[in-house]
Design an enzyme around this catalytic site. Structure first.
Site, short mmCIF file in Angstrom:
data_model
loop_
_atom_site.label_atom_id
_atom_site.label_comp_id
_atom_site.label_asym_id
_atom_site.label_seq_id
_atom_site.Cartn_x
_atom_site.Cartn_y
_atom_site.Cartn_z
N SER A 227 40.00 39.03 31.22
CA SER A 227 39.10 40.00 30.60
C SER A 227 38.94 39.71 29.11
CB SER A 227 39.63 41.42 30.86
OG SER A 227 38.71 42.39 30.42
N ASP A 397 32.12 42.61 40.09
CA ASP A 397 32.56 43.01 38.75
C ASP A 397 31.33 43.34 37.89
OD1 ASP A 397 33.72 43.39 36.32
OD2 ASP A 397 34.87 41.52 36.32
N HIS A 423 37.13 43.81 38.67
CA HIS A 423 37.77 43.32 37.45
C HIS A 423 39.30 43.26 37.56
CE1 HIS A 423 36.70 42.17 33.38
NE2 HIS A 423 37.73 42.86 32.89
#
Length: 616
Positions: A227, A397, A423
């Protein structure tokens, strides 16, 4: 509908959403002030009452499932820190502190020892075990604990990397649980929290990497980010050219660069608001610090349900790939402190649809003239990155727009999709050890320890119209002299590149390999001690039959955007050629294969060519 000229950049509906969001923020702040004044017995009373209410409302099957895993799950959830989490699985962890150029003290964690190796010296000079170094970095509002708070050792990427013979380091951003100290300011001051992603890129990541390389006496390492940890790597590699020499490969899990926006309209309106409004709502220090308050007064299953509802509200994530007991173990370790300015920075990126540096001079809504003609925020020049990049992203996502991302990355980027992943699934999903980890291991085996700056390597292509693909063809330098072309059929394992290993047969074959058993691949060589007079030889690849080597390494070139035989709608852009090591490497069907090719070196070829010219 036209915008009101005296109000600014928002529509009237967006202003309603903004005001509603601010009311919720102030309401939460009011509740937090009340709870801060409550004595501990009252907090325990609220906790017990919420537990009783949940048990009454939950089903008997749910209670049985929770009790089955309750002992170890509770141990993981209640672990005090990273070292305690690792000790639950029998691993020894070191703690390190690195000081950045601007005075912040960052916590680093190291997992360098398999079980039974605790007394050995690793990467400390002569006579020690030499291991390749891997660095992992967490996401937004997280810390290094998110990598190891799992309920099974096999699903923890750091633990599996240690078992494969890597020296694993995990970083932390300034301001979080392990990096809440500075030599120049106190965490109680606004100055301490005056940082955004710019400081992560200019200081935290490069200073952490320099410290790790100096400590391990290694020339380079491999970077794995999740991320925001990927966004920090994109940013720092783009502005530090010399750092590209120090990172062999950058593996991006759930990569984040320019998110399309927030699913919920109320919160999405905040992304378009002035930074002053956001600072007014959340303050100028850490953001959402009240999360620890909710965790203290709520029974864990209720807290888990609240987190799931928040993720669905903000990002439209169902969180169905993460089991209930995994959520109970991991969600208590999910949140860590970061600055409000970091969130404002992300909102600027979303609003401007550009992976840019922090805008300190946001233009006022009433400014006259075309101010963008005279002022432009500096972008992170991500196309300048020379380090090989492997993207592994989820098809479900909402924070990843892979087409926009690929346009902003260098052409050697390799991308692979796991269609049903969201995610957080890249950290804690039930099948992460079969869908994600094998791709990480193969990328490390293919790139780690190789001088990528002196080689030509992969680039992404197109499989379907508008759909990003994975380029995974390898070729040695000797093959550049013969411009061969070859069709790639649907059955050719090279057609899938770094494809995901999916045990189910229902996955789209365009993005994934067949569910059939994968070929066995060689494990990393076990590290051996070095004496003062000897050095560790390079591992010798297994011999490959001549004809097989010729097919797998010497004939991988295809015509650009050539139609694959047997396919009516798929095509692949393939003007990338690669040379890795001696003989080259072919990465296909989720496999990294060393090609042992008896071919002359480039120097021999040049010498023969010059002698032929003299004869002529």
């Amino acid at each position: 509908m036209a915008r009101a000229p005296f109000i600014g950049r928002l529509y009237w509906r967006e202003y309603l959403a903004l005001y509603a969001s601010l009311i919720l923020v102030f309401l939460e702040g009011f509740i937090r002030i009340i709870t801060l004044g409550l004595p501990q017995p009252i907090i325990r009373f609220c906790y017990n009452r919420s537990r009783n209410a949940f048990n009454i409302l939950s089903s008997s099957q749910g209670r049985q499932a929770r009790s089955k895993h309750s002992s170890f799950v509770t141990s993981v959830a209640n672990a005090a820190d990273f070292v305690d989490l690792c000790s639950l699985f029998g691993y020894y962890a070191e703690e390190h502190v690195v000081q950045t150029g601007d005075g912040y003290l960052l916590g680093l964690h190291r997992l360098g020892w398999k079980k039974g190796e605790e007394g050995l010296r690793v990467n400390t000079g002569r006579g020690s075990l030499r291991k390749p170094v891997v660095y992992l970095h967490h996401g937004l509002m997280m810390n290094s604990e998110v990598w190891v708070c799992l309920t099974e050792k096999e699903r923890s990427l750091p633990f599996m990397l240690v078992e494969k013979g890597y020296d694993v380091w995990l970083g932390n951003n300034r301001g979080n649980k392990y990096s809440k100290k500075s030599t120049r300011s106190s965490p109680t001051s606004n100055a301490f929290w005056d940082f955004s992603m710019d400081q992560f890129a200019f200081h935290d990541i490069p200073d952490s990497i320099d410290y790790i390389l100096a400590t391990t006496a290694q020339p380079s390492l491999s970077y794995i980010g999740f991320s925001q940890g990927t966004a920090q790597a994109f940013a720092t590699l783009s502005i530090h050219p010399n750092l590209n020499d120090k990172i062999d490969v950058f593996i991006a899990l759930a990569p984040a660069m320019s998110p399309a926006g927030i699913h919920n309209g109320f919160v999405d309106a905040l992304t378009k608001a002035s930074p002053d409004v956001l600072f007014l709502a959340f303050g100028r220090r850490s953001i959402l610090s009240s999360a620890t308050m909710w965790q203290a007064i709520l029974y864990p299953p209720i807290f888990v349900r609240l987190i799931d509802m928040s993720l669905a509200f903000l990002f439209n994530w169902g969180s169905k790939n993460i089991s209930a007991h995994q959520k109970l173990a991991a969600y208590p370790h999910l949140y860590s402190f970061t600055s409000t300015k970091t969130i404002v920075h992300w909102f600027q990126i979303i609003r401007n649809k550009c992976f840019q540096m922090y805008d300190d001079d946001v233009q006022a809504p009433l400014s006259l003239g075309a101010s963008e003609r005279y002022y432009k925020v500096a972008k992170f020049p991500t196309r300048n990155i020379k380090t090989p990049i492997v993207l592994i992203y989820g098809g479900s996502d909402s924070l990843v727009d892979i087409n926009i991302m690929l346009r902003e990355l260098p052409k050697h980027t390799v991308a692979n999709e796991i269609p049903h992943f969201e995610h957080l699934d890249f950290l804690w999903a039930e099948h992460v050890e079969t869908l994600v980890h094998p791709q990480v291991f193969e990328a490390l085996e293919a790139y780690a320890g190789r001088d990528h700056l002196k080689q030509k390597y992969f680039r992404y292509g197109t499989i379907n119209e508008g759909a990003p693909g994975r380029m995974s063809l390898g070729i040695s330098e000797d093959d550049f002299s013969s411009p061969m072309t070859a069709e790639i059929s649907d059955s050719d394992p090279r057609a899938n590149g770094f494809a995901a290993h999916n045990p189910t047969a229902s996955i789209d074959p365009v993005h994934h390999t067949s569910p059939a058993k994968l070929p066995a691949r060689r494990e990393p060589v076990t590290p051996t001690p070095l004496s003062s007079s000897t050095t560790t030889p390079e591992p010798v690849p297994d011999k490959v039959p001549k004809e097989k080597a010729k097919q797998s390494v010497l004939n991988p070139m295809v015509r650009k955007r050539q139609r694959r035989s047997g396919s009516t709608s798929s095509s692949r852009s393939t003007d990338s050629l690669a040379k890795f090591g001696e003989g080259g490497i072919l990465l296909g069907a989720g496999k990294a294969t060393l090609g042992s090719v008896n071919s002359p070196s480039m120097a021999d070829v040049d010498q023969k060519g010059s002698s032929n010219r003299r004869k002529k």
